[in-house]
Design an enzyme around this catalytic site. Sequence first.
Site, short mmCIF file in Angstrom:
data_model
loop_
_atom_site.label_atom_id
_atom_site.label_comp_id
_atom_site.label_asym_id
_atom_site.label_seq_id
_atom_site.Cartn_x
_atom_site.Cartn_y
_atom_site.Cartn_z
N ASN A 20 -13.58 -15.66 -20.22
CA ASN A 20 -14.37 -14.47 -20.74
C ASN A 20 -13.67 -13.38 -21.57
O ASN A 20 -12.58 -12.85 -20.68
CB ASN A 20 -14.41 -13.69 -18.66
CG ASN A 20 -15.82 -12.10 -19.59
OD1 ASN A 20 -15.64 -12.29 -20.72
ND2 ASN A 20 -16.18 -11.46 -18.98
N LYS B 241 -9.59 -12.31 -19.27
CA LYS B 241 -10.99 -11.99 -18.06
C LYS B 241 -10.82 -14.04 -17.84
O LYS B 241 -11.11 -14.52 -18.02
CB LYS B 241 -11.87 -11.60 -17.24
CG LYS B 241 -11.34 -10.61 -18.05
CD LYS B 241 -12.89 -9.62 -16.93
CE LYS B 241 -12.30 -7.64 -17.38
NZ LYS B 241 -13.73 -7.67 -17.34
N ARG C 86 -17.65 -16.95 -20.70
CA ARG C 86 -19.16 -16.71 -20.97
C ARG C 86 -18.62 -16.49 -22.64
O ARG C 86 -17.93 -15.95 -23.06
CB ARG C 86 -18.58 -15.42 -20.52
CG ARG C 86 -20.14 -13.93 -21.02
CD ARG C 86 -18.98 -12.86 -20.46
NE ARG C 86 -19.86 -11.48 -20.98
CZ ARG C 86 -20.28 -10.16 -21.38
NH1 ARG C 86 -18.18 -9.97 -21.10
NH2 ARG C 86 -20.27 -9.51 -21.34
N ASP D 112 -13.46 5.53 -22.65
CA ASP D 112 -13.24 5.22 -21.37
C ASP D 112 -13.70 6.03 -20.51
O ASP D 112 -13.59 7.75 -21.21
CB ASP D 112 -11.65 5.32 -21.01
CG ASP D 112 -11.44 4.69 -19.41
OD1 ASP D 112 -11.48 5.13 -18.63
OD2 ASP D 112 -10.60 3.26 -19.90
N GLU E 257 -20.11 0.81 -10.72
CA GLU E 257 -19.74 0.78 -9.35
C GLU E 257 -18.65 1.71 -9.45
O GLU E 257 -18.61 1.82 -7.96
CB GLU E 257 -18.65 -0.44 -9.57
CG GLU E 257 -19.14 -1.92 -9.50
CD GLU E 257 -18.82 -2.68 -9.78
OE1 GLU E 257 -17.67 -2.91 -9.45
OE2 GLU E 257 -19.28 -3.96 -10.39
#
Length: 393
Positions: free
Chosen positions: A9, A16, A94, A284, A332
């Site tokens: 990915n 990743k 991906r 961020d 999350e």
Amino acid sequence: MNEVLLTLNAGSSSLKFAMFDADTASTRARMSGEVANIGRAPVFSAKDANGKALDKGAMEKLEAASNHAHLIAQLLQWIARRHGDQRLVAVGHRVVHGGRQFSKPTRVTDSVLQELETLVPLAPLHQPHNLAAIRAVAKWQPDLPQIACFDTGFHRSQTRLAQLFALPRALSDEGIIRYGFHGLSYDYIAGVLPEYLGDQADGRVIVAHLGNGASMCAMKNRKSVATSMGFTALDGLMMGSRCGTIDPGVLLYLLQAKGMDASTIEDLLYRQSGLLGVSGISNDMYVLEQSDAPHARDAIDLFNYRAASILAGLVPAIGGLDALVFTAGIGENSALTRQLICDQLDWLGVALEPAENDRNAALISAAKSRVKVFVVPTNEEAIVARDCRSFLS
Ligand code: AMP
């Protein structure tokens, strides 16, 4: 010899990867990791299936100036050295944009790669890196099957109406439509919803994928009915450095009155806007939450205001709301974000249980809440691995 699959990915500043058994349906990776902070000071990390950090070996010698292609080549060498006793049977990628032509997982050939290249202008933050990873693998092992899995694919269940812009018909016919993104993440969440919701999993659910890129998907019967992103991954929610939905008149003004050219505007909308643009501090969310600067709080408030209003705009497509799911880095982990969004949705019957929200529990709504609210970790890699397996079999 054990047969394994590799998933890649490749994003704008991270790469990743994960390795899965090829012959079981397990969503658990044998090992996974990433090269983060690409373009500044790349950092490599990897862990085994139990979360134990893996020895980094040669991957410790990362050059700050290394580009994606170079880092991918280094990573593939690291994997080959570490996993020489396992037979790699396919690599799954991906790929952010499949355009009109690709919605199902597709084996990458030269002509597929050429087609995907034409979609680079529609996803300039991601598609070039996705394709660079495919090319690096082809150079490394030309005969290894490579499967592209598309973020746009999950949304092809939508009605034609949900995919249309109010543009002249000829433009829609040539493919200027709402594609939607984050489909691998939504596909994963759709698959695990019954574990959280039981029979209600097939009800009216909105999934909020809130990460550096952010979007929402309204589902019924665990299929995409409507989504916040459109032709490109710029539309919809405010994001880390992307503006989200904007009056198209602003773009005309920037072009005509301010004399900006297309590439300056692209940079402005994709890389200088969103949390970064409004705060002037960072893209961020975690950094902004730690900051006392008023502009940081402005950015957080705008992010959540926009999120709540876009969520509300998706409700008519599914005729009400039974459950809301938060996922991805912000969804999350940021209790503040979930609270600020849900506080604006009490009229819809959303009420949080603050203690459960603060500890990132799976079920965070109060017992009296008409809408159940969950935090569900996403796993895009598991979907890429699943699609590779079904492709190979
Ligand atoms: P992703 O793109 O899914 O990896 O998500 C990245 C985003 O998640 C960044 O904006 C992070 O700051 C944010 N994030 C991760 N952990 C936290 C946290 N504990 N609190 C707030 N934001 C977080």
